[in-house]
Design a protein around this motif. Sequence first.
Motif, PDB file in Angstrom:
ATOM      1  N   THR A 117       0.847  -1.192   0.000  1.00  0.00           N
ATOM      2  CA  THR A 117       0.000   0.000   0.000  1.00  0.00           C
ATOM      3  C   THR A 117       0.881   1.239   0.000  1.00  0.00           C
ATOM      4  O   THR A 117       1.695   1.424   0.919  1.00  0.00           O
ATOM      5  CB  THR A 117      -0.921   0.023   1.229  1.00  0.00           C
ATOM      6  N   ASP A 118       0.753   2.063  -1.038  1.00  0.00           N
ATOM      7  CA  ASP A 118       1.526   3.305  -1.157  1.00  0.00           C
ATOM      8  C   ASP A 118       3.027   3.065  -0.972  1.00  0.00           C
ATOM      9  O   ASP A 118       3.712   3.790  -0.250  1.00  0.00           O
ATOM     10  CB  ASP A 118       1.034   4.343  -0.140  1.00  0.00           C
ATOM     11  N   GLN A 119       3.523   2.048  -1.630  1.00  0.00           N
ATOM     12  CA  GLN A 119       4.951   1.746  -1.555  1.00  0.00           C
ATOM     13  C   GLN A 119       5.708   2.522  -2.628  1.00  0.00           C
ATOM     14  O   GLN A 119       5.343   2.508  -3.796  1.00  0.00           O
ATOM     15  CB  GLN A 119       5.194   0.252  -1.729  1.00  0.00           C
ATOM     16  N   LEU A 120       6.760   3.221  -2.218  1.00  0.00           N
ATOM     17  CA  LEU A 120       7.582   3.985  -3.157  1.00  0.00           C
ATOM     18  C   LEU A 120       8.555   3.049  -3.860  1.00  0.00           C
ATOM     19  O   LEU A 120       9.330   2.338  -3.215  1.00  0.00           O
ATOM     20  CB  LEU A 120       8.358   5.087  -2.431  1.00  0.00           C
ATOM     21  N   VAL A 121       8.511   3.069  -5.186  1.00  0.00           N
ATOM     22  CA  VAL A 121       9.414   2.261  -6.002  1.00  0.00           C
ATOM     23  C   VAL A 121      10.286   3.202  -6.824  1.00  0.00           C
ATOM     24  O   VAL A 121       9.780   4.128  -7.466  1.00  0.00           O
ATOM     25  CB  VAL A 121       8.623   1.315  -6.926  1.00  0.00           C
ATOM     26  N   THR A 122      11.584   2.979  -6.796  1.00  0.00           N
ATOM     27  CA  THR A 122      12.537   3.814  -7.528  1.00  0.00           C
ATOM     28  C   THR A 122      13.299   2.972  -8.533  1.00  0.00           C
ATOM     29  O   THR A 122      13.825   1.907  -8.199  1.00  0.00           O
ATOM     30  CB  THR A 122      13.528   4.491  -6.565  1.00  0.00           C
ATOM     31  N   MET A 123      13.346   3.455  -9.762  1.00  0.00           N
ATOM     32  CA  MET A 123      14.147   2.827 -10.803  1.00  0.00           C
ATOM     33  C   MET A 123      15.147   3.842 -11.324  1.00  0.00           C
ATOM     34  O   MET A 123      14.867   5.045 -11.337  1.00  0.00           O
ATOM     35  CB  MET A 123      13.260   2.319 -11.942  1.00  0.00           C
ATOM     36  N   VAL A 124      16.320   3.377 -11.746  1.00  0.00           N
ATOM     37  CA  VAL A 124      17.369   4.277 -12.220  1.00  0.00           C
ATOM     38  C   VAL A 124      17.903   3.780 -13.555  1.00  0.00           C
ATOM     39  O   VAL A 124      17.857   2.588 -13.872  1.00  0.00           O
ATOM     40  CB  VAL A 124      18.529   4.395 -11.207  1.00  0.00           C
ATOM     41  N   ARG A 125      18.386   4.739 -14.329  1.00  0.00           N
ATOM     42  CA  ARG A 125      18.986   4.412 -15.632  1.00  0.00           C
ATOM     43  C   ARG A 125      20.038   5.468 -15.930  1.00  0.00           C
ATOM     44  O   ARG A 125      19.761   6.670 -15.879  1.00  0.00           O
ATOM     45  CB  ARG A 125      17.914   4.399 -16.716  1.00  0.00           C
ATOM     46  N   THR A 126      21.261   5.042 -16.196  1.00  0.00           N
ATOM     47  CA  THR A 126      22.344   5.951 -16.555  1.00  0.00           C
ATOM     48  C   THR A 126      22.506   5.982 -18.070  1.00  0.00           C
ATOM     49  O   THR A 126      22.707   4.923 -18.692  1.00  0.00           O
ATOM     50  CB  THR A 126      23.668   5.537 -15.891  1.00  0.00           C
ATOM     51  N   TYR A 127      22.414   7.170 -18.640  1.00  0.00           N
ATOM     52  CA  TYR A 127      22.599   7.349 -20.085  1.00  0.00           C
ATOM     53  C   TYR A 127      24.048   7.794 -20.299  1.00  0.00           C
ATOM     54  O   TYR A 127      24.362   8.982 -20.275  1.00  0.00           O
ATOM     55  CB  TYR A 127      21.586   8.352 -20.616  1.00  0.00           C
ATOM     56  N   GLY A 128      24.925   6.806 -20.465  1.00  0.00           N
ATOM     57  CA  GLY A 128      26.346   7.069 -20.337  1.00  0.00           C
ATOM     58  C   GLY A 128      27.129   7.201 -21.623  1.00  0.00           C
ATOM     59  O   GLY A 128      28.362   7.255 -21.566  1.00  0.00           O
ATOM     60  N   ALA A 129      26.461   7.272 -22.771  1.00  0.00           N
ATOM     61  CA  ALA A 129      27.184   7.320 -24.045  1.00  0.00           C
ATOM     62  C   ALA A 129      26.724   8.501 -24.884  1.00  0.00           C
ATOM     63  O   ALA A 129      25.595   8.978 -24.743  1.00  0.00           O
ATOM     64  CB  ALA A 129      26.982   6.020 -24.823  1.00  0.00           C
ATOM     65  N   ILE A 130      27.599   8.952 -25.766  1.00  0.00           N
ATOM     66  CA  ILE A 130      27.251  10.048 -26.670  1.00  0.00           C
ATOM     67  C   ILE A 130      26.047   9.663 -27.524  1.00  0.00           C
ATOM     68  O   ILE A 130      25.195  10.497 -27.839  1.00  0.00           O
ATOM     69  CB  ILE A 130      28.465  10.427 -27.549  1.00  0.00           C
ATOM     70  N   GLY A 131      25.943   8.383 -27.860  1.00  0.00           N
ATOM     71  CA  GLY A 131      24.815   7.911 -28.653  1.00  0.00           C
ATOM     72  C   GLY A 131      23.480   8.012 -27.931  1.00  0.00           C
ATOM     73  O   GLY A 131      22.427   7.859 -28.558  1.00  0.00           O
ATOM     74  N   ASP A 132      23.504   8.261 -26.626  1.00  0.00           N
ATOM     75  CA  ASP A 132      22.265   8.424 -25.861  1.00  0.00           C
ATOM     76  C   ASP A 132      21.694   9.829 -25.961  1.00  0.00           C
ATOM     77  O   ASP A 132      20.591  10.078 -25.452  1.00  0.00           O
ATOM     78  CB  ASP A 132      22.502   8.090 -24.377  1.00  0.00           C
ATOM     79  N   ILE A 133      22.425  10.754 -26.576  1.00  0.00           N
ATOM     80  CA  ILE A 133      21.951  12.129 -26.666  1.00  0.00           C
ATOM     81  C   ILE A 133      20.698  12.162 -27.541  1.00  0.00           C
ATOM     82  O   ILE A 133      20.732  11.819 -28.718  1.00  0.00           O
ATOM     83  CB  ILE A 133      23.036  13.054 -27.253  1.00  0.00           C
ATOM     84  N   ALA A 134      19.579  12.561 -26.937  1.00  0.00           N
ATOM     85  CA  ALA A 134      18.297  12.582 -27.645  1.00  0.00           C
ATOM     86  C   ALA A 134      17.218  13.021 -26.668  1.00  0.00           C
ATOM     87  O   ALA A 134      17.448  13.133 -25.458  1.00  0.00           O
ATOM     88  CB  ALA A 134      17.952  11.199 -28.214  1.00  0.00           C
ATOM     89  N   GLU A 135      16.026  13.250 -27.207  1.00  0.00           N
ATOM     90  CA  GLU A 135      14.849  13.382 -26.363  1.00  0.00           C
ATOM     91  C   GLU A 135      14.233  11.995 -26.222  1.00  0.00           C
ATOM     92  O   GLU A 135      14.055  11.282 -27.205  1.00  0.00           O
ATOM     93  CB  GLU A 135      13.834  14.358 -26.972  1.00  0.00           C
ATOM     94  N   TRP A 136      13.923  11.624 -24.986  1.00  0.00           N
ATOM     95  CA  TRP A 136      13.448  10.278 -24.683  1.00  0.00           C
ATOM     96  C   TRP A 136      12.016  10.311 -24.146  1.00  0.00           C
ATOM     97  O   TRP A 136      11.596  11.290 -23.518  1.00  0.00           O
ATOM     98  CB  TRP A 136      14.333   9.617 -23.632  1.00  0.00           C
ATOM     99  N   GLU A 137      11.302   9.218 -24.373  1.00  0.00           N
ATOM    100  CA  GLU A 137      10.013   8.977 -23.742  1.00  0.00           C
ATOM    101  C   GLU A 137      10.137   7.753 -22.840  1.00  0.00           C
ATOM    102  O   GLU A 137      10.901   6.835 -23.133  1.00  0.00           O
ATOM    103  CB  GLU A 137       8.926   8.735 -24.792  1.00  0.00           C
ATOM    104  N   TRP A 138       9.375   7.738 -21.753  1.00  0.00           N
ATOM    105  CA  TRP A 138       9.435   6.602 -20.844  1.00  0.00           C
ATOM    106  C   TRP A 138       8.090   6.390 -20.169  1.00  0.00           C
ATOM    107  O   TRP A 138       7.249   7.275 -20.105  1.00  0.00           O
ATOM    108  CB  TRP A 138      10.523   6.814 -19.785  1.00  0.00           C
ATOM    109  N   LYS A 139       7.915   5.168 -19.670  1.00  0.00           N
ATOM    110  CA  LYS A 139       6.707   4.821 -18.927  1.00  0.00           C
ATOM    111  C   LYS A 139       7.036   3.643 -18.011  1.00  0.00           C
ATOM    112  O   LYS A 139       8.062   2.958 -18.183  1.00  0.00           O
ATOM    113  CB  LYS A 139       5.569   4.443 -19.878  1.00  0.00           C
ATOM    114  N   ILE A 140       6.164   3.413 -17.028  1.00  0.00           N
ATOM    115  CA  ILE A 140       6.272   2.248 -16.150  1.00  0.00           C
ATOM    116  C   ILE A 140       4.973   1.463 -16.267  1.00  0.00           C
ATOM    117  O   ILE A 140       3.880   2.053 -16.259  1.00  0.00           O
ATOM    118  CB  ILE A 140       6.521   2.671 -14.689  1.00  0.00           C
ATOM    119  N   ASN A 141       5.099   0.140 -16.380  1.00  0.00           N
ATOM    120  CA  ASN A 141       3.886  -0.677 -16.386  1.00  0.00           C
ATOM    121  C   ASN A 141       3.960  -1.712 -15.275  1.00  0.00           C
ATOM    122  O   ASN A 141       5.041  -2.024 -14.751  1.00  0.00           O
ATOM    123  CB  ASN A 141       3.644  -1.328 -17.746  1.00  0.00           C
ATOM    124  N   SER A 142       2.788  -2.222 -14.896  1.00  0.00           N
ATOM    125  CA  SER A 142       2.708  -3.252 -13.860  1.00  0.00           C
ATOM    126  C   SER A 142       1.896  -4.425 -14.383  1.00  0.00           C
ATOM    127  O   SER A 142       0.993  -4.269 -15.212  1.00  0.00           O
ATOM    128  CB  SER A 142       2.056  -2.687 -12.594  1.00  0.00           C
TER     129      SER A 142
END
Length: 301
Positions: A117-142
Amino acid sequence: SSVYDCPALNEGNGYYNCTFNLSEKSGGLYTITVRANRTNYNDGVLTMTNQFFHQVNTTLASLVYAPKNAPWGTQFRFNITVTDEDDTAELNLWERKVGAGSFTLVGSQNQFCSDCTDQLVTMVRTYGAIGDIAEWEWKINSSDTRGGTNTTIINRFNVTKRNVTVIYVTGNDTDVNRTNNNVTKLIAQIIDDFTGLPFDSGISGGFYVTTNGALFGTKLANTTNSTGHIQYDFNPSCTYLTGNQKWIGSLDEQSGYYQTNSPVNLTLRIWALLQNNVTYPYGQSFQLGSIVKIEGNASDD
């Protein structure tokens, strides 16, 4: 647990029914207890444990992510508050570059929430390369073990190029003679603002020197060495007027870095030699007492 009443309707011939509305009811297993009474009869009680399951999809709320814009190499954090009081839900992070088509699962970031009940979930992602330069979209599903699913709205963030600093090393307040081959060394060092470290070798840049004290001339190109220094032996031509001139060090626009100049507060002084020449007389003879007019000129390079 909660107890709900469901008044029965008599259908006749000893049959009864009630309609139980699950709207706004908690999810989980439900036990049914039936009670019957009649004059001159003992009460009848029947309890059927875990008779049916009410499936309620996982609730995903309070979506927060940071940063919204940051250079490549940054770790982005995605927080969400999860409720699934009757089941175990698996949560996954999905991403795509804007315009890239289908979403891709971000591996190793799946998390689980059991009877929460009302549990905080944290996810992380490091965009560590020059090829990652962009505008990104994201979502979380269950998705839970009984087939319930839910998905957040789609959000956007930007992975950008990095800023740099061009640090002055040497060449300020120097003098150089424009005549013949004379040079003054202009040296700057290029620092990656994200790491605080100097660049490797082979990164293009150069220097700009004003030609008339105000307007900069063409780029004096070179590349960095293994310590991130960029150097140019400045040997001015007649394009550069004598006197005080300003100069800057510069990094060219790179695939992973923004174009950057050093502050415009560096100067040098350009000198030139005057060359004197006697044009008259030139080998003539004159009588004693004559008045001879001597002519000549002075010029620079």
